[in-house]
Design an enzyme around this catalytic site. Structure first.
Site, short mmCIF file in Angstrom:
data_model
loop_
_atom_site.label_atom_id
_atom_site.label_comp_id
_atom_site.label_asym_id
_atom_site.label_seq_id
_atom_site.Cartn_x
_atom_site.Cartn_y
_atom_site.Cartn_z
N PRO A 2 0.82 -1.22 0.00
CA PRO A 2 0.00 0.00 0.00
C PRO A 2 0.85 1.27 0.00
O PRO A 2 1.84 1.36 0.72
CB PRO A 2 -0.80 -0.12 1.30
CG PRO A 2 -0.88 -1.58 1.55
CD PRO A 2 0.43 -2.13 1.08
N GLU A 3 0.46 2.21 -0.84
CA GLU A 3 1.13 3.50 -0.89
C GLU A 3 0.16 4.56 -0.37
O GLU A 3 -0.90 4.23 0.14
CB GLU A 3 1.58 3.78 -2.33
CG GLU A 3 2.49 2.69 -2.90
CD GLU A 3 2.92 2.94 -4.34
OE1 GLU A 3 2.96 4.10 -4.77
OE2 GLU A 3 3.21 1.95 -5.04
N LYS A 57 2.96 6.89 4.09
CA LYS A 57 2.30 5.58 4.12
C LYS A 57 1.95 5.16 5.54
O LYS A 57 1.59 4.01 5.77
CB LYS A 57 3.23 4.52 3.52
CG LYS A 57 3.71 4.81 2.11
CD LYS A 57 4.67 3.71 1.66
CE LYS A 57 5.40 4.09 0.39
NZ LYS A 57 6.42 3.10 0.00
N ARG A 273 12.76 -4.83 -8.14
CA ARG A 273 11.44 -4.24 -8.31
C ARG A 273 11.23 -3.92 -9.78
O ARG A 273 12.15 -3.51 -10.48
CB ARG A 273 11.31 -2.96 -7.48
CG ARG A 273 11.78 -3.15 -6.05
CD ARG A 273 11.25 -2.08 -5.15
NE ARG A 273 9.81 -2.25 -4.96
CZ ARG A 273 9.08 -1.39 -4.25
NH1 ARG A 273 9.64 -0.35 -3.73
NH2 ARG A 273 7.79 -1.59 -4.10
#
Ligand code: ZN
Length: 300
Positions: A2-3, A57, A273
């Site tokens: 989650p950002e 965040k 990533r």
């Protein structure tokens, strides 16, 4: 992971339920998820939820204890305050629960005298963290992070982004510079701005920094209004998915045609990533204003 938009979605989902609620007990069921040692006691009977904030965040639940002493010499009664910070990690999140049993992987629960539901923190993979603190600014979760990305002014943003030797990809995701953006929104923001993720922050001129700022603001606000992006595990507190993943322009679209130029979206893996971008629309030498006017003409 989650950002900012996903954490803000959780904040909005829970705020009305939590604010003003009277606690009966707060219990930690798995101490491994807790960090920081600034508070010896947890909020419980006599404590009230005062509201929910967010920085980057990190979600911040506020509590106060009513009728606790008087400030020396002051006319106002002040209560003890406490904050519960949570960072979602890979799979952490808050849920409202009505059933008698807690779901699997519940690590903390808060019960209320005037709410039918209780609030639980669930984190199957345990990469999330929670911290009780009296001073969020000095907490281990927030003491080393930069300003919240959504709250930063255009001038502050320009100052930050044009003074780093990091790539735009690295700079946008560096929580010490700006708090809130991760892999998904970094890709979307840079695509919308027509900027190469490999360009250095300090190579931007003032106009490019402004274009990047407005891209960042509009992408984050649109994502919040859609309830965030559900990619792997993020769901809203009532179990619903976010909706912004359907609107992604580059993230997760490897090989599919770019919505602007039709060329296939590129994916490269950096530091384990995935980075998604369009090598034409975001080529390092490309003029930002040109890509913006192209997009505007496509949208209109
Ligand atoms: Zn393109």
């Amino acid at each position: 992971m989650p950002e900012l938009p996903e954490v803000e979605t959780s904040r909005k989902d829970l705020e009305e339920f939590f604010t003003g609620a009277s606690l009966t007990v707060c219990r930690i069921l798995d101490r491994r998820i807790r960090i920081g040692d600034s508070c010896s006691s947890l909020p419980g009977d006599g404590w009230v939820g005062t509201g929910i904030g967010r920085h980057g965040k990190t979600l911040i639940l506020g509590f106060s204890k009513k009728g606790q002493g008087k400030e020396a010499g002051g006319p106002q009664e002040i209560g003890e305050v406490l904050f519960l910070l949570s960072r979602f990690g890979m799979s952490g999140g808050w849920r409202r629960i009505d059933t008698s049993r807690n779901p699997p992987h519940t690590h903390l629960e808060i019960r209320f005298s005037d709410r039918h539901s209780r609030l639980v923190w669930i984190d199957p993979r345990r990469f999330g963290r929670i911290e009780f603190t009296k001073s969020p600014d000095k907490s281990s979760l927030l003491s080393h992070v930069g300003p919240d990305t959504l709250s930063v002014s255009p001038d502050e943003f320009e100052e930050i982004v044009r003074n780093t030797s990091r790539s735009l990809r690295g700079a946008l995701m560096d929580q010490r510079l700006l708090a809130g953006i991760g892999n998904i929104y970094m890709a979307e923001i840079l695509f919308r701005a027509g900027l190469s993720p490999f360009r250095k922050g300090r190579s931007l001129n003032r106009r490019e920094a402004r274009v990047l700022y407005s891209s960042l603001q509009s992408i984050l606000r649109a994502a919040i209004s859609e309830g965030g992006s559900t990619i792997h595990s993020f769901t809203r507190e009532d179990g619903r998915n976010g909706g912004y993943q359907k609107l992604h322009l580059v993230y997760g679209r490897e090989g599919q045609p770019c919505f602007q130029c039709g060329l296939p979206i590129q994916k490269v893996v950096l530091e384990s990533r995935s980075l998604y971008y369009c090598s034409f629309c975001q080529s390092p030498g490309k003029s930002t204003s040109r890509s913006i006017s192209r997009r505007d003409s496509l949208e209109n």
